[in-house]
Design an enzyme around this catalytic site. Structure first.
Site: not given
Length: 302
Positions: A94, A108, A110-112, A147, A261-262
């Site tokens: 992230s 921003h 993120n990949v999860r 885009h 979490g941290r």
């Protein structure tokens, strides 16, 4: 049962963190990311990388985490009650980038990857992620480029992939209490496990790899544009929207805090400086008004 390989996902995520940091550092003449490894008492850990006070980036953070827990938190099960009570494994990268220059947008991504386990049952797994752009001063070329990269990386996965995940991004990054989008969107996907692990993993990698292609040309084009105190103050005001969204709506923030979490890594997404102004209204006909009139309303850019 679909064969999954969490080790392959983790190896990719660690490589992605390295690559994104390497590319961002090319824009900074001196500063480099600080590395901060951490362990989580309940299981797992990660590494936070933060660059603060740069010539181009006021603050940039790129986090990797791989955590485990005995029970998924409410933020992960609200839309999927069948997952309640399952132990879990979650890993991801992230990042949030807050530039100095108001003409360079905040970004921003993120990949999860999640796996939920239950005794005597097959694990339930899924991918999620995306990237979005938050300009303070609008530039149509930047929006079209952003885009276009998003659309093109989606094309190998079907003609409907970009329209679907653009729409989900527009809906997700919308602040109902303001009746206002956070930015110009991008891609957002969640609960992806079809048509199987291999292709779902391929798409997650395409999104992760596409971020630098989408963002770095915008940084290079705008980082040296002249600005003054007026633009800086508007940037700080608009950053307040970023804080509002992350604290009120963002699932990743909620998941991190609810799962123990941290905190330092979770709140790394916050801008280093921000301001609020009561009942601010931009002057008609100004560049500040244009962002509300032309760029924040949802539209098709490509």
């Amino acid at each position: 049962m679909t064969q999954i390989c969490a080790d392959s996902v983790k190896a990719y995520l660690l490589q992605l963190q390295n690559e994104i940091c390497r590319h961002l550092e090319t824009q900074e003449p001196k500063l480099r990311f600080e590395h901060d490894s951490w362990q989580r008492e309940e299981g797992g850990g990660g590494e936070s990388r933060v660059l603060t006070g740069g010539q181009v980036f006021e603050q940039a953070g790129v986090n990797f985490s791989h955590v485990m827990g005995a029970e998924l938190p409410p933020s992960a099960t609200a839309a999927r009650p069948e997952l309640a009570g399952r132990r879990f494994e979650a890993m991801g990268v992230s990042l949030v980038i807050h530039p100095n220059n108001p003409y360079v947008p905040t970004s921003h991504a993120n990949v999860r990857f999640f796996i939920a386990y239950a005794e005597g049952q097959d694990p339930i797994w899924w991918f999620g992620g995306g990237f979005d752009l938050t300009p303070y001063y609008g530039n149509e070329d930047d929006c079209i480029h952003w885009h276009t990269v998003a659309r093109d990386l989606c094309l190998p996965f079907g003609q409907n992939t970009y329209p679907r995940y653009k729409k989900e991004c527009d809906q997700y990054f919308f602040m109902k209490h303001r009746n206002e989008a956070r930015g110009i969107g991008g891609l957002f996907f969640d609960d992806l496990n079809q048509p199987g692990f291999s292709q779902s993993f391929d798409f997650m990698q395409a999104v992760g790899n596409g971020f630098v292609d989408a963002y770095l040309p915008i940084v290079k084009a705008r980082k040296d544009q002249e600005f003054g105190e007026r633009e800086r103050q508007f940037q700080l005001y608009r950053r307040g929207r970023y804080v509002e969204f992350n604290l009120v709506y963002d699932r990743g923030t909620h998941f991190g805090l609810q799962s123990g979490g941290r905190t330092e890594s979770i709140l790394m997404s916050m801008p280093p400086l921000v301001r609020w102004q009561y009942n601010y209204q931009p002057e008609p006909g100004t560049a500040e008004a244009e962002i509300y009139e032309k760029y924040l309303p949802v539209r098709d850019w490509v």
